[in-house]
Design a protein around this motif. Structure first.
Motif, PDB file in Angstrom:
ATOM      1  N   LYS A  29       0.837  -1.212   0.000  1.00  0.00           N
ATOM      2  CA  LYS A  29       0.000   0.000   0.000  1.00  0.00           C
ATOM      3  C   LYS A  29       0.861   1.247   0.000  1.00  0.00           C
ATOM      4  N   GLN A  30       1.875   1.229   0.858  1.00  0.00           N
ATOM      5  CA  GLN A  30       2.769   2.380   0.975  1.00  0.00           C
ATOM      6  C   GLN A  30       3.468   2.659  -0.359  1.00  0.00           C
ATOM      7  N   ALA A  31       4.040   1.615  -0.952  1.00  0.00           N
ATOM      8  CA  ALA A  31       4.782   1.783  -2.206  1.00  0.00           C
ATOM      9  C   ALA A  31       3.845   2.175  -3.352  1.00  0.00           C
ATOM     10  N   ALA A  32       2.587   1.722  -3.273  1.00  0.00           N
ATOM     11  CA  ALA A  32       1.626   1.987  -4.357  1.00  0.00           C
ATOM     12  C   ALA A  32       1.296   3.466  -4.480  1.00  0.00           C
ATOM     13  N   LYS A  33       1.590   4.241  -3.422  1.00  0.00           N
ATOM     14  CA  LYS A  33       1.358   5.687  -3.525  1.00  0.00           C
ATOM     15  C   LYS A  33       2.239   6.284  -4.605  1.00  0.00           C
ATOM     16  N   ARG A  34       3.416   5.721  -4.780  1.00  0.00           N
ATOM     17  CA  ARG A  34       4.292   6.220  -5.840  1.00  0.00           C
ATOM     18  C   ARG A  34       4.309   5.305  -7.063  1.00  0.00           C
ATOM     19  N   PHE A  35       4.183   4.004  -6.816  1.00  0.00           N
ATOM     20  CA  PHE A  35       4.204   3.031  -7.916  1.00  0.00           C
ATOM     21  C   PHE A  35       2.886   2.252  -7.900  1.00  0.00           C
ATOM     22  N   GLN A  37       1.219   0.233  -9.665  1.00  0.00           N
ATOM     23  CA  GLN A  37       1.069  -1.176 -10.069  1.00  0.00           C
ATOM     24  C   GLN A  37       1.940  -2.125  -9.252  1.00  0.00           C
ATOM     25  N   VAL A  38       2.569  -1.620  -8.217  1.00  0.00           N
ATOM     26  CA  VAL A  38       3.566  -2.434  -7.505  1.00  0.00           C
ATOM     27  C   VAL A  38       2.941  -3.697  -6.888  1.00  0.00           C
ATOM     28  N   THR A  39       3.710  -4.779  -6.871  1.00  0.00           N
ATOM     29  CA  THR A  39       3.231  -6.030  -6.285  1.00  0.00           C
ATOM     30  C   THR A  39       4.154  -6.470  -5.145  1.00  0.00           C
ATOM     31  N   LEU A  40       3.617  -7.368  -4.321  1.00  0.00           N
ATOM     32  CA  LEU A  40       4.411  -7.895  -3.213  1.00  0.00           C
ATOM     33  C   LEU A  40       5.634  -8.656  -3.741  1.00  0.00           C
ATOM     34  N   ALA A  41       5.454  -9.327  -4.874  1.00  0.00           N
ATOM     35  CA  ALA A  41       6.572 -10.079  -5.457  1.00  0.00           C
ATOM     36  C   ALA A  41       7.734  -9.141  -5.807  1.00  0.00           C
ATOM     37  N   GLU A  42       7.383  -7.950  -6.323  1.00  0.00           N
ATOM     38  CA  GLU A  42       8.443  -6.989  -6.668  1.00  0.00           C
ATOM     39  C   GLU A  42       9.180  -6.512  -5.426  1.00  0.00           C
ATOM     40  N   LEU A  43       8.424  -6.249  -4.364  1.00  0.00           N
ATOM     41  CA  LEU A  43       9.063  -5.782  -3.125  1.00  0.00           C
ATOM     42  C   LEU A  43       9.966  -6.869  -2.550  1.00  0.00           C
ATOM     43  N   GLN A  89      17.555  -2.092 -10.198  1.00  0.00           N
ATOM     44  CA  GLN A  89      17.476  -0.803  -9.522  1.00  0.00           C
ATOM     45  C   GLN A  89      16.034  -0.443  -9.173  1.00  0.00           C
ATOM     46  N   SER A  90      15.115  -0.712 -10.090  1.00  0.00           N
ATOM     47  CA  SER A  90      13.727  -0.321  -9.846  1.00  0.00           C
ATOM     48  C   SER A  90      13.124  -1.175  -8.720  1.00  0.00           C
ATOM     49  N   TYR A  91      13.508  -2.446  -8.643  1.00  0.00           N
ATOM     50  CA  TYR A  91      13.015  -3.286  -7.542  1.00  0.00           C
ATOM     51  C   TYR A  91      13.531  -2.766  -6.204  1.00  0.00           C
ATOM     52  N   ILE A  92      14.809  -2.422  -6.166  1.00  0.00           N
ATOM     53  CA  ILE A  92      15.402  -1.945  -4.918  1.00  0.00           C
ATOM     54  C   ILE A  92      14.756  -0.632  -4.484  1.00  0.00           C
ATOM     55  N   LEU A  93      14.509   0.235  -5.448  1.00  0.00           N
ATOM     56  CA  LEU A  93      13.874   1.514  -5.122  1.00  0.00           C
ATOM     57  C   LEU A  93      12.476   1.289  -4.545  1.00  0.00           C
ATOM     58  N   LYS A  94      11.717   0.394  -5.170  1.00  0.00           N
ATOM     59  CA  LYS A  94      10.357   0.132  -4.676  1.00  0.00           C
ATOM     60  C   LYS A  94      10.405  -0.418  -3.249  1.00  0.00           C
ATOM     61  N   TYR A  95      11.357  -1.310  -3.006  1.00  0.00           N
ATOM     62  CA  TYR A  95      11.495  -1.877  -1.662  1.00  0.00           C
ATOM     63  C   TYR A  95      11.835  -0.777  -0.653  1.00  0.00           C
ATOM     64  N   ALA A  96      12.790   0.084  -1.009  1.00  0.00           N
ATOM     65  CA  ALA A  96      13.201   1.155  -0.089  1.00  0.00           C
ATOM     66  C   ALA A  96      12.048   2.119   0.182  1.00  0.00           C
TER      67      ALA A  96
END
Ligand code: HEC
Length: 107
Positions: A29-35, A37-43, A89-96
């Motif tokens: 939910k938090q990451a989805a504010k910026r991304f 379409q983000v999924t748990l698998a990506e995080l 890089q994009s996965y790491i950014l989404k996680y952070a």
């Protein structure tokens, strides 16, 4: 004396295994504010990549140490230092971002 050495070794091992937080629905939910379409698998992938690449030159800088805006500028610099491709890089950014410090103290 032998036991003391073994104990010290165990302690050193325990300290070198640093745990980073595992993402869950809350972080999606938090990451989805910026991304959106983000999924748990990506995080989860981001966490793995972070653990593999981000403690080679320094200890982990944990995701909650920086705000989202800070991460947006730090990750590209560090990713190029770690020689990561754009996708990693994009996965790491989404996680952070998912665990980033909240600038105003609100969730
Ligand atoms: C090739 C070496 C290297 C790698 C790999 C690396 N870093 Fe760094 N990083 C540095 C150096 C050098 C500094 C500056 C000194 C310090 O703060 O330890 C730094 C500083 C930082 C800082 C502090 C920045 C600030 O403005 O306070 C963060 C956060 C960070 N790195 C995150 C990461 C992340 C996330 C990764 C993985 C993508 C990573 N680093 C991989 C070398 C590296």
């Amino acid at each position: 004396m032998k036991y003391f050495v073994v104990l010290l070794l165990l302690l050193a091992m325990a300290c070198s295994v640093q745990k980073l937080p595992a993402p869950g629905e809350q972080q999606v939910k938090q990451a989805a504010k910026r991304f959106p379409q983000v999924t748990l698998a990506e995080l989860t992938k981001g966490k793995m990549l972070f653990e593999q690449n981000c403690n080679k030159c320094h200890k982990y800088h944990k995701p909650e140490e920086h705000t989202e805006l800070e991460w947006m500028s730090i990750i590209p610099v560090m990713s190029s230092r770690a020689k990561l491709d754009q996708v990693s890089q994009s996965y790491i950014l989404k996680y952070a971002v998912a665990f980033a410090k909240q600038p105003d103290g609100n969730p």
